[in-house]
Enzyme design. Structure first.
Site, PDB file in Angstrom:
ATOM      1  N   TYR A 128     113.112 -53.731  41.907  1.00 38.49           N
ATOM      2  CA  TYR A 128     112.650 -52.802  40.701  1.00 38.49           C
ATOM      3  C   TYR A 128     113.507 -51.932  40.021  1.00 38.49           C
ATOM      4  O   TYR A 128     113.604 -52.015  38.813  1.00 38.49           O
ATOM      5  CB  TYR A 128     111.440 -51.997  41.578  1.00 38.49           C
ATOM      6  CG  TYR A 128     110.885 -50.867  40.602  1.00 38.49           C
ATOM      7  CD1 TYR A 128     109.761 -51.062  39.832  1.00 38.49           C
ATOM      8  CD2 TYR A 128     111.349 -49.464  40.708  1.00 38.49           C
ATOM      9  CE1 TYR A 128     109.023 -50.447  39.116  1.00 38.49           C
ATOM     10  CE2 TYR A 128     110.707 -48.789  39.825  1.00 38.49           C
ATOM     11  CZ  TYR A 128     109.752 -48.991  38.953  1.00 38.49           C
ATOM     12  OH  TYR A 128     109.072 -48.050  38.204  1.00 38.49           O
ATOM     13  N   ASP A 137      98.137 -44.984  37.571  1.00 35.82           N
ATOM     14  CA  ASP A 137      97.333 -44.921  38.760  1.00 35.82           C
ATOM     15  C   ASP A 137      96.428 -43.596  38.664  1.00 35.82           C
ATOM     16  O   ASP A 137      95.002 -43.629  38.814  1.00 35.82           O
ATOM     17  CB  ASP A 137      97.981 -44.742  40.221  1.00 35.82           C
ATOM     18  CG  ASP A 137      98.892 -45.988  40.328  1.00 35.82           C
ATOM     19  OD1 ASP A 137      98.872 -46.983  39.430  1.00 35.82           O
ATOM     20  OD2 ASP A 137      99.698 -46.108  41.287  1.00 35.82           O
ATOM     21  N   LEU A 178      95.842 -51.044  45.182  1.00 30.19           N
ATOM     22  CA  LEU A 178      94.596 -50.254  44.629  1.00 30.19           C
ATOM     23  C   LEU A 178      94.696 -48.717  44.631  1.00 30.19           C
ATOM     24  O   LEU A 178      93.825 -48.187  44.018  1.00 30.19           O
ATOM     25  CB  LEU A 178      93.387 -50.375  45.583  1.00 30.19           C
ATOM     26  CG  LEU A 178      92.743 -51.929  45.342  1.00 30.19           C
ATOM     27  CD1 LEU A 178      91.877 -52.208  46.459  1.00 30.19           C
ATOM     28  CD2 LEU A 178      92.109 -52.399  44.081  1.00 30.19           C
ATOM     29  N   GLU A 183     102.218 -55.503  33.349  1.00 28.58           N
ATOM     30  CA  GLU A 183     103.112 -55.127  34.497  1.00 28.58           C
ATOM     31  C   GLU A 183     104.501 -54.966  34.259  1.00 28.58           C
ATOM     32  O   GLU A 183     104.860 -55.738  33.380  1.00 28.58           O
ATOM     33  CB  GLU A 183     102.546 -56.335  35.453  1.00 28.58           C
ATOM     34  CG  GLU A 183     102.597 -55.896  36.988  1.00 28.58           C
ATOM     35  CD  GLU A 183     101.499 -55.025  37.143  1.00 28.58           C
ATOM     36  OE1 GLU A 183     101.706 -53.832  37.413  1.00 28.58           O
ATOM     37  OE2 GLU A 183     100.356 -55.525  37.369  1.00 28.58           O
ATOM     38  N   HIS A 184     104.856 -53.822  34.853  1.00 26.39           N
ATOM     39  CA  HIS A 184     106.334 -53.614  34.508  1.00 26.39           C
ATOM     40  C   HIS A 184     106.502 -53.226  33.003  1.00 26.39           C
ATOM     41  O   HIS A 184     107.533 -53.220  32.364  1.00 26.39           O
ATOM     42  CB  HIS A 184     107.401 -54.825  34.832  1.00 26.39           C
ATOM     43  CG  HIS A 184     107.422 -54.863  36.183  1.00 26.39           C
ATOM     44  ND1 HIS A 184     108.439 -54.146  36.975  1.00 26.39           N
ATOM     45  CD2 HIS A 184     106.860 -55.671  37.253  1.00 26.39           C
ATOM     46  CE1 HIS A 184     108.370 -54.556  38.142  1.00 26.39           C
ATOM     47  NE2 HIS A 184     107.640 -55.342  38.287  1.00 26.39           N
ATOM     48  N   THR A 185     105.469 -52.786  32.169  1.00 34.59           N
ATOM     49  CA  THR A 185     105.471 -52.311  31.073  1.00 34.59           C
ATOM     50  C   THR A 185     105.439 -50.631  30.878  1.00 34.59           C
ATOM     51  O   THR A 185     106.021 -50.173  29.841  1.00 34.59           O
ATOM     52  CB  THR A 185     104.276 -52.924  30.026  1.00 34.59           C
ATOM     53  OG1 THR A 185     103.079 -52.617  30.983  1.00 34.59           O
ATOM     54  CG2 THR A 185     104.481 -54.010  29.740  1.00 34.59           C
TER      55      THR A 185
HETATM   56  P1  ADP Z   1      98.608 -47.270  48.020  1.00 37.36           P
HETATM   57  O1  ADP Z   1      98.836 -48.628  47.013  1.00 37.36           O
HETATM   58  O2  ADP Z   1      97.003 -47.498  48.434  1.00 37.36           O
HETATM   59  O3  ADP Z   1      98.568 -46.142  47.113  1.00 37.36           O
HETATM   60  P2  ADP Z   1     100.566 -45.588  49.395  1.00 37.36           P
HETATM   61  O4  ADP Z   1     101.266 -46.045  50.374  1.00 37.36           O
HETATM   62  O5  ADP Z   1     100.882 -45.360  48.014  1.00 37.36           O
HETATM   63  O6  ADP Z   1      99.466 -46.862  49.275  1.00 37.36           O
HETATM   64  O7  ADP Z   1      99.288 -44.868  49.821  1.00 37.36           O
HETATM   65  C1  ADP Z   1      98.809 -44.839  51.056  1.00 37.36           C
HETATM   66  C2  ADP Z   1      98.856 -43.772  51.849  1.00 37.36           C
HETATM   67  O8  ADP Z   1      97.915 -42.554  51.266  1.00 37.36           O
HETATM   68  C3  ADP Z   1      98.432 -43.706  53.311  1.00 37.36           C
HETATM   69  O9  ADP Z   1      99.537 -44.049  53.992  1.00 37.36           O
HETATM   70  C4  ADP Z   1      97.924 -42.374  53.787  1.00 37.36           C
HETATM   71  O10 ADP Z   1      98.905 -41.452  54.136  1.00 37.36           O
HETATM   72  C5  ADP Z   1      97.187 -41.732  52.129  1.00 37.36           C
HETATM   73  N1  ADP Z   1      95.661 -42.306  52.410  1.00 37.36           N
HETATM   74  C6  ADP Z   1      95.162 -42.999  51.459  1.00 37.36           C
HETATM   75  N2  ADP Z   1      93.792 -43.125  51.861  1.00 37.36           N
HETATM   76  C7  ADP Z   1      93.674 -42.541  52.850  1.00 37.36           C
HETATM   77  C8  ADP Z   1      92.538 -42.293  53.676  1.00 37.36           C
HETATM   78  N3  ADP Z   1      91.399 -42.850  53.566  1.00 37.36           N
HETATM   79  N4  ADP Z   1      92.765 -41.432  54.756  1.00 37.36           N
HETATM   80  C9  ADP Z   1      93.856 -40.960  55.094  1.00 37.36           C
HETATM   81  N5  ADP Z   1      94.882 -41.002  54.427  1.00 37.36           N
HETATM   82  C10 ADP Z   1      94.846 -41.865  53.268  1.00 37.36           C
HETATM   83 MG    MG Z   2     100.139 -45.588  46.272  1.00 42.86          MG
END
Ligand code: ADP
Ligand code: MG
Length: 392
Positions: free
Chosen positions: A229, A179, A132, A42-44
């Site tokens: 961060y 990711d 996730l 983490e943070h690497t």
């Molecule tokens: P994460 O940690 O889950 O990546 P983020 O904030 O980076 O969180 O991304 C989440 C965003 O991705 C949501 O706000 C939405 O805009 C989009 N998203 C992810 N999954 C879905 C889904 N099943 N349906 C619609 N939008 C989604």
């Molecule tokens: Mg994200």
């Protein structure tokens, strides 16, 4: 626990039905693109070090078909919302969710490729914003779908890079490459050691028989997260500069060892020293953890997770009371093999390796404890390691 697969195939059916209903078209292609966890490291990433992610059994399902015009028709199954635009004018939607898909279309165009108009319905089972990486899954689903649909001939790494760039440039989130890499390159029962400096990667066996990954979601996101961060990044750079005065060949903390830190950083700045020590130790811990996996010693692997948490909490100082509480509580709990905070910190989830038979008891036991101590509701996600993005 077999509920997971049940739910997933249900979701595919419902997304396909929605596609038929919205577009009246059945000439389709379906892609599954998973979320990811990071077991250790983490943070690497921004310090040119190692990470150890894996794809999980929670995914986005995307159904697409070609159109005869140059329009893009998107439909979010979970939000029950549509968005339409022209391929000739790919600009931010103002709605957020379409941008993850449009960003990928824009990156394909930037590579000189010409995907045609398409219809798309997608739905997911990855909790949003829980750590996730549902966003990477959505981008990877889009890249993979369009590559298949239009025969663009892209290799996996190119799709990973353009998905990351879509998030950086179009959505405006400065994420690293882990990711998207994990979502695309994931393999069932294996973790990926990714070298963030060279992008070299190696699979390691993760014997999950009888063990699951349990994410405990603190349901908090402290506002310090992004400013801290940036501060951590600067502190790491400051540490590198101090070492560079004596070792000009050093480019990042990847090239630094504990002796260099004691000689050149400790006397200059105690805080920077602690930050840099954490990073150097975390890389070493990750490499040791992969050795544990090769030996099949999951107990030793679990201890590395606790070590990682300790470093993140005390030396790197990116934890918070909620995360520390959850890790401390599970430490002596029967059936818990290891735990640590996961992600940037100041909230989000802890990742726990837990024996199957201990999971229900663990969640039932810790939920009221957490409520009592923090006055918040805990959420638990149970998963295992699965294959990366693929056709369904
Ligand atoms: P994460 O940690 O889950 O990546 P983020 O904030 O980076 O969180 O991304 C989440 C965003 O991705 C949501 O706000 C939405 O805009 C989009 N998203 C992810 N999954 C879905 C889904 N099943 N349906 C619609 N939008 C989604
Ligand atoms: Mg994200």
């Amino acid at each position: 626990m077999s509920m997971t697969t049940q739910t997933a195939s249900d979701l595919v059916i419902r997304v396909k039905e929605k596609f038929q209903q919205v577009f009246g078209d059945s000439a389709t292609l379906t892609v599954r693109s998973p979320g990811r966890v990071n077991l250790i490291g983490e943070h690497t990433d921004y310090n040119h070090g190692f990470v150890l992610p894996a794809a999980v059994d929670k995914a986005i399902y995307m159904v697409v078909s070609r159109r005869s015009d140059d329009e893009v028709h998107l439909f979010s199954f979970d939000l029950d919302k549509a968005y339409t635009c022209s391929l000739n004018e790919i600009v931010p939607s103002g709605l957020h969710w379409p941008d993850y898909l449009l960003g990928v279309v824009q990156q394909l165009q930037a590579l000189g490729l010409s995907p045609g108009g398409f219809n798309c319905v997608f739905g997911g089972e990855i909790p949003l914003g829980a750590g996730l990486s549902s966003s990477a899954a959505l981008e990877c689903a889009t890249a993979f779908s369009l590559n298949e649909l239009f025969g663009l001939g892209l290799d996996t790494l190119t799709m990973v890079k353009l998905s990351q760039k879509a998030e950086n440039v179009f959505v405006g989130v400065q994420c690293g490459i882990m990711d998207q890499f994990a979502s695309m390159f994931g393999r069932k029962g294996q973790v990926i050691r990714l070298d963030c400096q060279s992008l070299e990667y190696t699979y390691f066996p993760f014997r999950t028989e009888g063990i699951r990954i349990v994410l405990l979601d603190t349901q908090v996101k402290h506002s310090l997260a992004s400013s801290e961060y940036n501060t951590r990044r600067q502190q790491c750079e400051a540490g590198v500069k101090l070492v560079q005065q004596h070792h000009p060949e050093v480019k990042s903390l990847r090239d630094v060892d504990a002796a260099m830190l004691s000689a050149y950083v400790a006397p200059a700045d105690e805080v920077i020293y602690r930050r840099c020590s954490y990073v150097v130790e975390e890389n070493a811990r990750l490499l040791a953890a992969t050795e544990d996996l090769l030996r099949g010693d999951i107990a030793a692997f679990g201890r590395q997770l606790y070590g990682s948490h300790e470093g993140l909490s005390k030396k790197y100082e990116v934890s918070c009371p909620e995360l520390d509480f959850l890790v401390e509580k599970v430490r002596d709990r029967e059936g818990v093999i290891g735990a640590r905070m996961m992600g940037g910190g100041f909230g989000g989830c802890t990742i726990n390796l837990v024996k199957d038979e201990a999971i229900d008891g663990l969640v039932e036991w810790i939920t009221p404890l957490y409520r009592k101590a923090m006055d918040k509701e805990l959420k638990a996600y149970i998963g295992q390691i699965e294959d990366g993005t693929s056709l369904v």
